[in-house]
Design an enzyme around this catalytic site. Structure first.
Site, mmCIF file in Angstrom:
data_model
loop_
_atom_site.group_PDB
_atom_site.id
_atom_site.type_symbol
_atom_site.label_atom_id
_atom_site.label_comp_id
_atom_site.label_asym_id
_atom_site.label_seq_id
_atom_site.Cartn_x
_atom_site.Cartn_y
_atom_site.Cartn_z
ATOM 1 N N SER A 232 -14.227 1.363 -1.278
ATOM 2 C CA SER A 232 -12.897 1.314 -0.332
ATOM 3 C C SER A 232 -12.787 -0.316 -0.361
ATOM 4 O O SER A 232 -13.570 -1.196 -0.303
ATOM 5 C CB SER A 232 -13.057 1.999 0.842
ATOM 6 N N ASN B 26 1.003 -1.222 -0.005
ATOM 7 C CA ASN B 26 0.005 0.068 -0.062
ATOM 8 C C ASN B 26 0.810 1.220 0.002
ATOM 9 O O ASN B 26 0.655 2.242 -0.630
ATOM 10 C CB ASN B 26 -0.994 -0.134 1.141
ATOM 11 N N LYS C 5 -19.297 3.552 13.194
ATOM 12 C CA LYS C 5 -19.531 2.152 14.230
ATOM 13 C C LYS C 5 -19.127 2.477 15.684
ATOM 14 O O LYS C 5 -19.359 1.748 16.314
ATOM 15 C CB LYS C 5 -18.613 1.146 13.621
#
Length: 602
Positions: free
Chosen positions: A441, A316, A401
Site C-alpha cells: 500500500s 487518485n 493502531k
C-alpha cells in the site's frame, strides 16, 4: 542476417532440397545393399526414372500433411508419426505403380522398396530432429543456467518443452517433487528430466550445480519461505514462478517479497460476498486509496448495481475512475457534511464503505488538527449522513493502531470505533473492521525499501525488533466485505492477520531477492513519533469467533453517546488535544518523540 531469418518459403525450399538429396542417397545405398555394392548396369538404366517418381510421391504427400511447414526446432513425436505415415503411403503408392509394369521402370529389384523406405525414414527423420537435439544437448545448453524445477506436474512438462525449445534461458537439470506429491513420481523421468525427492534438494543442487529454481506451484507462504531459505542457503538467488496464461501463453515471474509474506486466508467465501454486494448501490469513500480502490474494483466484480466513488485527492480519484469508467465519481472531502448529505440524498446508497482517512503516523503526529478533522469528524459525518439516509449497511475501515494507541492516528481511529458502536443507528447496520498493514500500500515499508534498494541503499529500519502484521490488499478487502456480509450492526470485526513479521527480516529478504546483500546495508534510524514496536489487533482474549476462522468480533465498549458527543466536541476546541483524546481513549499513551522537546511531547 536477413538471409538466415526463418520464413515459410525458406523452410520449404530447404527441406525440399534436403529431402531430394537424402532420397537420392538412400536409393543409391538401397541398390548397393541389394547387390552387395556391385550393381548391374541394366538396373541402373531405370534408376533415375524410379527416383523421380518415388521422390515426387514423397514430396507431394509431405506437402499434403504439412510436414514442410513444421519448424525445425519444434519437431516432436506427432511430427514423427506424420513422417512415418507419409512414408508408408508414398511407398505403398509406388508399389502400386510398380505393379502396373511400366517399361520405363524396368528392371527394378522389388526388395529395394523396403530397404529404401527404412533408410529414407531414418535419414529424413534424423535431419529434422537434429536441430532440436542440438538445442537441447549442444553448445546452447551449456550457455543456459542449470535450473531446478520445483513440482512434478503437467506444468513442469510444458516448462521443460519450452525451455528446451529455447523459449527461456534456463536448462532443466532436475525436478524436485514436493512432499504433497505422490511418491510414485520420484526417480521417474519427465521429458527425460529426472524427478528427485524433496529431501534430496541439497544433493541435487550440488550435483547439477544449480543456479536457478522455477516453481510450478503457487505454494503456501510457510512452504515457500522454507524452500526459499534452503535454496538461498545453497547459493540459489534466482527464483521464478512459471504460469500458463490464456491462449497458451507462458510467463516466468520473479518471486516477490509479497509472495514470501502473504497470508492466504483459507475461508474466503466469494458466494457470501457476492450475495451481499450484487445489485446493490455502493458508495465508497477514499475510493482512490490503496484499500478504497481495491474495494471499488471488487464491488464492481461482485456485481454492484452502481458505484459512487468519493475522494478529495484528484489524481487518485482520476486513476480509479479510469479503471471503472461506468462508476460515478465525486471530488469531495468527508469533512464537508453538507455536500455529503446532498450526494447521499441523490445517490441513495444501499451500502457505504468508508475507507477515507489520514493513515500515515508521522504526518498525523505533526498535523494533529487535520488528523482530528479528517479521521474523527469525517467519519462521524459519514455515520450521521448514512443513518439519516437509511443506508442498509455502513462499513468503517479501522486499524490495528487503534488498539492501545500510541499515536494520534490510532487514537482517532479508536474514537470512530466508539462512535460507531454506541450511536443510535436506527435502521442502519454499522460495522467497523480492524486489520493490520497490507502489502504494497502507499506509504508502506515495501515500496520504501524497494526505492532504497534500487537507489543503492542503505535500507532504513526504525528498530531491530519492530514487527508488523501483513496481508495482501485483495484478500484483506475480500475479508472486509465478508465480515460486512455477516454483520448485524454496532460491531467491531477483527481480521486474523497471521503471525507478525520482523521488519528487519523483511528488509533482508528484499535485499536478497535483488541479489544485493553484498552491497546494500541496513541502518537503524530509531522509532518515529508515535510508532510502536509491536502492533496489536485485540484488546483482550475474549473476542467471539464467527463462522469464519479469519474473522473475529471484539467485545463492544460502552460509552454513553451523549457524553461521547460532548467529549468529541470538547476535543476539537481543546488547547491540549492530547489530554482531550486521553479522556475519550484512556488507554492512549502517546509515545514521546526523542527529537522533540518535553513541551512538544505533551
Amino acid at each position: 542476417m536477413s538471409l538466415f531469418q526463418p520464413t515459410n518459403a525458406k523452410r520449404i525450399i530447404f527441406f525440399a532440397i534436403s529431402d531430394l538429396v537424402i532420397s537420392l542417397f538412400t536409393l543409391l545405398i538401397s541398390y548397393g545393399l541389394r547387390f552387395n555394392f556391385e550393381i548391374p548396369q541394366t538396373f541402373m538404366e531405370s534408376f533415375f526414372n524410379i527416383f523421380i517418381i518415388l521422390f515426387l510421391l514423397k514430396a507431394t504427400i509431405f506437402a499434403a500433411l504439412n510436414i514442410y511447414m513444421t519448424a525445425w526446432r519444434f519437431f516432436g513425436l506427432e511430427d514423427a508419426k506424420k513422417l512415418l505415415s507419409a512414408h508408408l503411403l508414398a511407398y505403398t503408392l509406388f508399389s502400386l505403380v510398380m505393379i502396373q509394369g511400366f517399361e520405363a521402370l524396368s528392371p527394378f529389384p522389388r526388395s529395394v522398396i523396403g530397404i529404401d523406405m527404412v533408410l529414407s525414414l531414418f535419414f529424413i527423420g534424423l535431419l529434422r530432429i537434429s536441430k532440436r537435439y542440438y538445442l537441447e544437448h549442444g553448445e546452447r545448453s551449456f550457455m543456459m543456467k542449470p535450473t531446478l524445477i520445483i513440482g512434478a506436474n503437467t506444468k513442469a512438462t510444458q516448462l521443460i518443452k519450452s525451455a528446451l525449445h529455447g523459449e527461456f534461458d534456463y536448462f532443466p537439470s532436475a525436478i524436485l517433487a514436493l512432499p504433497s506429491e505422490s511418491n510414485s513420481t520420484i526417480h521417474t523421468y519427465i521429458n527425460n528430466v529426472k524427478v528427485y525427492a524433496y529431501d534430496e534438494l541439497e544433493a541435487v543442487v550440488n550435483t547439477f550445480k544449480i543456479e536457478a529454481a522455477i516453481f510450478t506451484y503457487e505454494l503456501d507462504t510457510e512452504t515457500l519461505n522454507s524452500l526459499y531459505d534452503r535454496l538461498y542457503g545453497l547459493g540459489i538467488q534466482e527464483l521464478r514462478y512459471y504460469n500458463l496464461l490464456e491462449n497458451a501463453k507462458e510467463e516466468l515471474k520473479p518471486i516477490r517479497i509479497s509472495d514470501l509474506l502473504a497470508r492466504h486466508p483459507q475461508d474466503l467465501d466469494p458466494s457470501s460476498i457476492s450475495a451481499f454486494i450484487r445489485n446493490k448501490k455502493v458508495l465508497i469513500t477514499g475510493a482512490g486509496g490503496s484499500i478504497g480502490s481495491e474495494i471499488s474494483l471488487q464491488c464492481n466484480n461482485y456485481g454492484a448495481a452502481s458505484l459512487l466513488l468519493i475522494d478529495h485527492a484528484e489524481y487518485n480519484l482520476y486513476r480509479i475512475k479510469e479503471e471503472l469508467p461506468h462508476a460515478d465519481a465525486r471530488l469531495l472531502s468527508v469533512v464537508d457534511k453538507e455536500k455529503l448529505a446532498a450526494v447521499f440524498g441523490a445517490f441513495k446508497p444501499d451500502i457505504v464503505i468508508h475507507a477515507a482517512a489520514y493513515k500515515h503516523v508521522p504526518l498525523c503526529e505533526d498535523n494533529i488538527d487535520s488528523a482530528l478533522q479528517n479521521n474523527i469528524l469525517g467519519t462521524m459525518n459519514i455515520i450521521d449522513v448514512s443513518i439519516d439516509n437509511g443506508v442498509q449497511k455502513l462499513v468503517v475501515i479501522s486499524t490495528d493502531k487503534a488498539v492501545r494507541p500510541t499515536n494520534i492516528m490510532g487514537a482517532t481511529k479508536r474514537v470512530t470505533e466508539l462512535y460507531g458502536q454506541n450511536i443510535d443507528s436506527k435502521n442502519t447496520e454499522i460495522v467497523a473492521v480492524r486489520f493490520g498493514n497490507v502489502l504494497g500500500s502507499s506509504g508502506s515499508v515495501i515500496p520504501k525499501f524497494k526505492y532504497q534498494i534500487e537507489h543503492g541503499g542503505p535500507v532504513t529500519v526504525t528498530h531491530p525488533e519492530i514487527t508488523r502484521y501483513f496481508m495482501l490488499i485483495p484478500e484483506a478487502c475480500q475479508l472486509v466485505l465478508q465480515a460486512a456480509a455477516i454483520a448485524k450492526g454496532n460491531e467491531l470485526f477483527i481480521l486474523d492477520m497471521g503471525e507478525p513479521v520482523k521488519i528487519v527480516d523483511l528488509a533482508r529478504k528484499m535485499i536478497q531477492l535483488y541479489g544485493k546483500e553484498d552491497t546494500i546495508k541496513i541502518e537503524f534510524s530509531g522509532l518515529r513519533p508515535g510508532e510502536k514496536l509491536f502492533e496489536e489487533l485485540m484488546l483482550d482474549e475474549n473476542e467471539q469467533k464467527t463462522s469464519y476462522e479469519s474473522i473475529f468480533i471484539a467485545q463492544p465498549t460502552y460509552y454513553e453517546i451523549g457524553r461521547l458527543k460532548k467529549d468529541i466536541e470538547a476535543l476539537f476546541t481543546a488547547s491540549d488535544k492530547i489530554a482531550a483524546l486521553k479522556k475519550i481513549v484512556p488507554e492512549f499513551e502517546r509515545r514521546a518523540d526523542p527529537y522533540r522537546t518535553n513541551d512538544e511531547n505533551k
